[in-house]
Scaffold this motif. Structure first.
Motif, PDB file in Angstrom:
ATOM      1  N   SER A  16      15.531  16.257  82.709  1.00  0.00           N
ATOM      2  CA  SER A  16      14.131  15.823  82.691  1.00  0.00           C
ATOM      3  C   SER A  16      13.847  14.755  81.640  1.00  0.00           C
ATOM      4  O   SER A  16      12.850  14.043  81.731  1.00  0.00           O
ATOM      5  N   ALA A  17      14.731  14.625  80.642  1.00  0.00           N
ATOM      6  CA  ALA A  17      14.532  13.622  79.597  1.00  0.00           C
ATOM      7  C   ALA A  17      15.178  12.283  79.938  1.00  0.00           C
ATOM      8  O   ALA A  17      15.072  11.332  79.167  1.00  0.00           O
ATOM      9  N   GLY A  18      15.862  12.221  81.095  1.00  0.00           N
ATOM     10  CA  GLY A  18      16.529  10.981  81.481  1.00  0.00           C
ATOM     11  C   GLY A  18      17.941  10.860  80.960  1.00  0.00           C
ATOM     12  O   GLY A  18      18.554   9.792  81.038  1.00  0.00           O
ATOM     13  N   THR A  19      18.484  11.939  80.437  1.00  0.00           N
ATOM     14  CA  THR A  19      19.856  11.941  79.911  1.00  0.00           C
ATOM     15  C   THR A  19      20.837  12.265  81.032  1.00  0.00           C
ATOM     16  O   THR A  19      20.607  13.194  81.811  1.00  0.00           O
ATOM     17  N   GLY A  25      32.090   8.648  89.140  1.00  0.00           N
ATOM     18  CA  GLY A  25      32.138   7.261  89.602  1.00  0.00           C
ATOM     19  C   GLY A  25      31.269   6.351  88.760  1.00  0.00           C
ATOM     20  O   GLY A  25      30.595   6.770  87.827  1.00  0.00           O
ATOM     21  N   GLY A  26      31.332   5.097  89.058  1.00  0.00           N
ATOM     22  CA  GLY A  26      30.488   4.132  88.367  1.00  0.00           C
ATOM     23  C   GLY A  26      31.021   3.718  87.012  1.00  0.00           C
ATOM     24  O   GLY A  26      30.338   3.048  86.246  1.00  0.00           O
ATOM     25  N   GLY A  27      32.287   4.116  86.656  1.00  0.00           N
ATOM     26  CA  GLY A  27      32.858   3.711  85.376  1.00  0.00           C
ATOM     27  C   GLY A  27      32.181   4.395  84.214  1.00  0.00           C
ATOM     28  O   GLY A  27      32.038   5.609  84.181  1.00  0.00           O
ATOM     29  N   ALA A  28      31.755   3.594  83.244  1.00  0.00           N
ATOM     30  CA  ALA A  28      31.098   4.143  82.060  1.00  0.00           C
ATOM     31  C   ALA A  28      29.768   4.778  82.447  1.00  0.00           C
ATOM     32  O   ALA A  28      29.204   4.504  83.497  1.00  0.00           O
ATOM     33  N   ALA A  29      29.294   5.645  81.552  1.00  0.00           N
ATOM     34  CA  ALA A  29      28.023   6.324  81.815  1.00  0.00           C
ATOM     35  C   ALA A  29      26.928   5.290  82.056  1.00  0.00           C
ATOM     36  O   ALA A  29      26.777   4.345  81.281  1.00  0.00           O
ATOM     37  N   PRO A  30      26.166   5.448  83.125  1.00  0.00           N
ATOM     38  CA  PRO A  30      25.159   4.451  83.471  1.00  0.00           C
ATOM     39  C   PRO A  30      23.932   4.538  82.563  1.00  0.00           C
ATOM     40  O   PRO A  30      23.696   5.555  81.908  1.00  0.00           O
ATOM     41  N   GLU A  31      23.180   3.481  82.546  1.00  0.00           N
ATOM     42  CA  GLU A  31      21.897   3.492  81.850  1.00  0.00           C
ATOM     43  C   GLU A  31      20.831   3.955  82.833  1.00  0.00           C
ATOM     44  O   GLU A  31      20.723   3.432  83.936  1.00  0.00           O
ATOM     45  N   VAL A  32      20.060   4.942  82.427  1.00  0.00           N
ATOM     46  CA  VAL A  32      19.041   5.509  83.303  1.00  0.00           C
ATOM     47  C   VAL A  32      17.695   5.420  82.601  1.00  0.00           C
ATOM     48  O   VAL A  32      17.575   5.750  81.423  1.00  0.00           O
ATOM     49  N   GLN A  33      16.712   4.965  83.323  1.00  0.00           N
ATOM     50  CA  GLN A  33      15.351   4.899  82.814  1.00  0.00           C
ATOM     51  C   GLN A  33      14.466   5.842  83.610  1.00  0.00           C
ATOM     52  O   GLN A  33      14.708   6.074  84.797  1.00  0.00           O
ATOM     53  N   MET A  34      13.478   6.395  82.950  1.00  0.00           N
ATOM     54  CA  MET A  34      12.542   7.298  83.606  1.00  0.00           C
ATOM     55  C   MET A  34      11.260   6.544  83.915  1.00  0.00           C
ATOM     56  O   MET A  34      10.686   5.884  83.041  1.00  0.00           O
ATOM     57  N   ASP A  35      10.817   6.601  85.169  1.00  0.00           N
ATOM     58  CA  ASP A  35       9.582   5.958  85.602  1.00  0.00           C
ATOM     59  C   ASP A  35       8.713   7.000  86.285  1.00  0.00           C
ATOM     60  O   ASP A  35       9.000   7.433  87.403  1.00  0.00           O
ATOM     61  N   GLU A  36       7.651   7.444  85.564  1.00  0.00           N
ATOM     62  CA  GLU A  36       6.754   8.491  86.066  1.00  0.00           C
ATOM     63  C   GLU A  36       7.517   9.747  86.450  1.00  0.00           C
ATOM     64  O   GLU A  36       7.283  10.355  87.494  1.00  0.00           O
ATOM     65  N   GLY A  37       8.477  10.104  85.590  1.00  0.00           N
ATOM     66  CA  GLY A  37       9.236  11.320  85.806  1.00  0.00           C
ATOM     67  C   GLY A  37      10.386  11.178  86.772  1.00  0.00           C
ATOM     68  O   GLY A  37      11.117  12.148  87.004  1.00  0.00           O
ATOM     69  N   LYS A  38      10.602   9.988  87.332  1.00  0.00           N
ATOM     70  CA  LYS A  38      11.685   9.768  88.290  1.00  0.00           C
ATOM     71  C   LYS A  38      12.753   8.883  87.653  1.00  0.00           C
ATOM     72  O   LYS A  38      12.442   7.859  87.039  1.00  0.00           O
ATOM     73  N   PRO A  39      14.042   9.241  87.780  1.00  0.00           N
ATOM     74  CA  PRO A  39      15.112   8.459  87.175  1.00  0.00           C
ATOM     75  C   PRO A  39      15.441   7.206  87.991  1.00  0.00           C
ATOM     76  O   PRO A  39      15.375   7.207  89.218  1.00  0.00           O
ATOM     77  N   THR A  40      15.789   6.130  87.287  1.00  0.00           N
ATOM     78  CA  THR A  40      16.192   4.889  87.930  1.00  0.00           C
ATOM     79  C   THR A  40      17.493   4.413  87.303  1.00  0.00           C
ATOM     80  O   THR A  40      17.601   4.309  86.080  1.00  0.00           O
ATOM     81  N   TRP A  41      18.469   4.147  88.158  1.00  0.00           N
ATOM     82  CA  TRP A  41      19.777   3.662  87.714  1.00  0.00           C
ATOM     83  C   TRP A  41      19.648   2.181  87.385  1.00  0.00           C
ATOM     84  O   TRP A  41      19.212   1.387  88.208  1.00  0.00           O
ATOM     85  N   VAL A  42      20.018   1.814  86.151  1.00  0.00           N
ATOM     86  CA  VAL A  42      19.944   0.416  85.737  1.00  0.00           C
ATOM     87  C   VAL A  42      21.337  -0.197  85.850  1.00  0.00           C
ATOM     88  O   VAL A  42      22.228   0.122  85.048  1.00  0.00           O
ATOM     89  N   PRO A  43      21.585  -1.065  86.844  1.00  0.00           N
ATOM     90  CA  PRO A  43      22.924  -1.651  87.030  1.00  0.00           C
ATOM     91  C   PRO A  43      23.250  -2.674  85.937  1.00  0.00           C
ATOM     92  O   PRO A  43      22.371  -3.132  85.203  1.00  0.00           O
ATOM     93  N   ASP A  44      24.531  -2.975  85.846  1.00  0.00           N
ATOM     94  CA  ASP A  44      24.953  -4.010  84.894  1.00  0.00           C
ATOM     95  C   ASP A  44      24.290  -5.330  85.241  1.00  0.00           C
ATOM     96  O   ASP A  44      24.108  -5.686  86.414  1.00  0.00           O
TER      97      ASP A  44
END
Length: 319
Positions: A16-19, A25-44
């Motif tokens: 729930s904290a976006g962690t 898959g996807g190699g290194a741990a991805p960057e994830v942002q929370m938008d109104e409680g919903k996670p968004t995968w931030v690509p390279d």
């Protein structure tokens, strides 16, 4: 990554904290942002446009988030809808596994309760004293619940005073009877206060954590202070000639063994086992006390009947 996800795609579990808790898959741990409680995968940066879908796990553990470069999932498969459906199925599998674990735990608990009662009941008939009955029940209860300390506090129906009748401590060396230990001291239990009073008033299993007790107290007045972490108390309620009364209280403390990988804490399983033991103890104690009461009434009536003729003759002589 999973076989149904493109090689350059990624899948992760986000809390729930976006962690990112887990990743595939996807190699290194991805960057994830929370938008109104919903996670968004931030690509390279500089990469292709990415598609992504997410599904909340029904177990409350977090959100499954899948992402892949646009076009890497053939449109013939339905694109995002296809991945969304697969994630939904995965979430349902997680829920089914959790339900199965819960069923196994409940079944194990029921079998333990039946085994304990099957072992305890035949022994109760041979016990002549109420103290012996209580001691036997508490000892078996400690083993069944995996707890370290157990007590039985009897409550006098005539005076309302409480008396400690069983006190056992389980250690690696075995079970120790502390009722008559040299350092047991004098008990001055008050059945109307503390956890004893609360459980007696509520008439059901009551769990109290050490952190909820407030300022330290005297365990010889309030036995819950013997607990290191938590204590569970269950009243022994018996039908005494149509009047339900609390004959005493069963207490267990500090679970030492964990069930099925769970934390060693007191919960509904231990409450159910303790309530079962309290019911058995109430049935035996209630039956004995009711029988003794009927015997006393019958004896009093017999004495009264024997004295009546003498009183009548005495009155005739005076007349």
């Amino acid at each position: 990554p999973p076989a149904w996800l493109p090689e350059d795609g990624g899948l992760c579990l986000v809390d729930s904290a976006g962690t990112v808790v887990q990743q595939a898959g996807g190699g290194a741990a991805p960057e994830v942002q929370m938008d109104e409680g919903k996670p968004t995968w931030v690509p390279d940066s500089g990469g292709a446009r990415w598609c992504q879908v997410h599904v909340e796990l029904p177990t409350g553990e977090g959100v499954l988030l899948a992402a892949w470069p646009e076009g890497s999932v053939p449109s013939d498969f339905g694109g995002e809808q296809w991945v969304q459906a697969l994630l939904s199925v995965w979430a349902l599998v997680e829920r089914a596994e959790q339900d199965l674990e819960s069923t196994i735990a409940n079944s194990t608990g029921l079998l333990e309760e039946v085994a304990m009662l099957n072992e305890t009941l035949p022994q109760l008939g041979s016990e002549e004293s109420e103290q012996g009955l209580a001691a036997l029940c508490v000892q078996n209860l400690l083993i069944a619940t995996g707890t370290t300390r157990g007590l039985y506090v009897a409550v006098s129906q005539a005076t309302g005073e409480a008396e400690l009748q069983a006190h056992f401590l389980r250690t690696d060396a075995g079970t120790e009877d502390l009722l008559h230990a040299e350092d047991s001291g004098n008990w001055n239990l008050d059945p109307s206060k503390g956890l004893l009073g609360k459980a007696r008033e509520q008439g059901k299993a009551t769990i109290l954590k050490r952190s909820e007790m407030g300022e330290p107290g005297d365990c010889r007045v309030a036995p819950e202070w013997l607990a290191e972490r938590e204590v569970l108390a269950v009243p022994v309620l018996a039908d005494m000639s149509g009047d339900v009364q609390a004959l005493g209280m069963v207490l267990i403390m500090d679970k030492a063994e964990a069930d099925l990988g769970m934390e060693p804490v007191l919960g509904s399983h231990e409450a159910s086992l303790t309530s079962g033991v309290a019911s058995v103890l109430a049935a035996f104690l209630g039956a004995r006390r009711n029988a003794e009461s009927r015997k006393e009434i019958a004896l009093a009536k017999e004495n009264q009947d024997q004295n009546l003729p003498d009183q009548a003759r005495s009155e005739e002589g005076r007349g």
